[in-house]
Design an enzyme around this catalytic site. Sequence first.
Site, PDB file in Angstrom:
ATOM      1  N   ASN A  78       0.880  -1.177   0.000  1.00 27.56           N
ATOM      2  CA  ASN A  78       0.000   0.000   0.000  1.00 27.56           C
ATOM      3  C   ASN A  78       0.914   1.223   0.000  1.00 27.56           C
ATOM      4  O   ASN A  78       1.506   1.573   1.012  1.00 27.56           O
ATOM      5  CB  ASN A  78      -0.880  -0.031   1.256  1.00 27.56           C
ATOM      6  N   HIS A  95     -12.988   3.132  -0.582  1.00 32.88           N
ATOM      7  CA  HIS A  95     -13.021   2.170   0.532  1.00 32.88           C
ATOM      8  C   HIS A  95     -13.677   0.850   0.124  1.00 32.88           C
ATOM      9  O   HIS A  95     -14.157   0.100   0.981  1.00 32.88           O
ATOM     10  CB  HIS A  95     -13.825   2.709   1.749  1.00 32.88           C
ATOM     11  N   GLU A 109      -8.135  -4.715   5.311  1.00 37.80           N
ATOM     12  CA  GLU A 109      -7.974  -4.461   3.868  1.00 37.80           C
ATOM     13  C   GLU A 109      -6.812  -5.248   3.279  1.00 37.80           C
ATOM     14  O   GLU A 109      -6.880  -5.709   2.148  1.00 37.80           O
ATOM     15  CB  GLU A 109      -7.810  -2.954   3.627  1.00 37.80           C
TER      16      GLU A 109
END
Length: 393
Positions: free
Chosen positions: A8, A175, A380
Site C-alpha cells: 500500500n 473504501h 484491507e
Amino acid sequence: MRDTLVINCGSSSIKFALIHPQSQTTVVSGLAEKLNETGPLLTVKTARGKETLPLAEQGHAEAMHGILHALESLNLLQDVAAVGHRIVHGGEYFHSATRVNDEVLKAIEACIPLAPLHNPVNLLGLQAALEAFPDLPHVVVFDTAFHQTMPEHAYRYAVPAELYRDHGVRRYGFHGTSHQYVTMKAAEMLGKPLEETCFVSAHLGNGCSITAVKGGQSTDTSMGLTPLEGLVMGTRSGDVDPNLHLFLHQTLGLSIEQITDLLNKKSGLLGLSELSNDCRELEQARLAGHTGASLALEVFCYRLAKYVAAMAVPLGRLDALIFTGGIGENSRFVREKTLSHLGILGLRLDPERNAGLVGGQSGPITLEGGTPALVVGTNEELMIALQTEKVLT
Ligand code: AMP
C-alpha cells in the site's frame, strides 16, 4: 498458494504485509516511511517483535529493496508467490482485481486526472515492486472497483451529460476493499449466504464512507468523484453546498486551490471542533466540557445517521448496519449517538454489548429482536491478499 506480499504505497511511505491467504494470517508486516526526507526508515514487525532500521537512500525504489532484503534476512523471500497492490482509482476501466500487464499500467495512468494525489504514487510503488520482484505475478486491487456495480441512477450527477461522457464526471466511491470485506464477514456472522443479504456498511476512520450492499454488491455509496463527498471526516467536510466555492471566493478572495485545501485538510472534525481531527481526543475533550468537540461529534453522528437512512432506500430491507474502521470499531460514543437517531429503522442499542466491543473485536451492539448493528473489524490487507489469490488461481 504460498504467501502474498501486499503493498500500500503513499506519497512518503510504503505499508506492506506478507499474508498467508489459506490461514488468513499475517506473517510479517511493516512500514517504510519518511521516503522523501533525510533519514528514511523501515520498521518490520514479526511475531517476535518490532525493529526499525535506517534505509540507505531516499525514494520508493530504495524502500522496496529494503522490504525485499528484510524478507530475505527473515528467510521468507522464497515463500512470496505474488504481490498484491492497493490502487486508489480504477475509473470505469476496472470492475475487479486484475493481473498487471502493460495495458493495465496504461489504464491506471489514464485514471490520474481522477485521482491526481493518489494514482501517481500508487504507480510509483507498483513500478518499484515490478523492478524489485520481476519474476512474481503482480495484481492490482482498486478502492473504486467494488462500486462499479452501482446503477446509473446512483452514480450520475445532475450536471450536463457531456461532463460524464467526455470527462468521466460521476460518482465512483472509495473504501471498496473494506466495504466488501466487512459485508462478507457480516454475512458469516448472521449465518446467511452473502447473495441474500442487505447491509449498510459504515467505514469510519480518518476518511469515512457508507455503502449500501445488496447481495454482496455495492448499490450506492457516499463518496463521489473524489473522496470528499458524503460523511463528515477527520479533516474533510463531506457534503457542503456546491455554491460554497463561489461564496468563499467572493467574500474572502480564496482561490480554487485554497478552497479545496480548506475543505480537504481543515474541515470535518478538525474544522468544527477547532481542536483535533482525532475522534478519541475529541471524546475526551467533550467529557471535559469542550463545546467545539461536542458539536463536532454531534454533527458527525447526525450526518452519519441521515446517510444510514438514505442507504436503506436501495436495499428495500435492512439485515444489519455495520460499523468498521478506527472509529467504527472503537468509539462506543459514536455508535451510541448514531443509533439514537435511528429508531425509525428498528436499530436499538444494547449498552452492555456496545461497551464490550473495542479494539478490533466483532459482534452485535443492539438488542435482540430489532434490526442488528454489528461491529466488524476490517482487514484491507487480507482482502487484497484474498483477491490476489483469486485472480491467480
Ligand atoms: P483509521 O483511519 O481507521 O485508523 O481510524 C482513525 C480514527 O479512529 C481516529 O479518529 C481515532 O481517534 C479513531 N479511534 C481509534 N481508537 C479509538 C478509540 N478507542 N475511541 C475513539 N476513537 C478511536
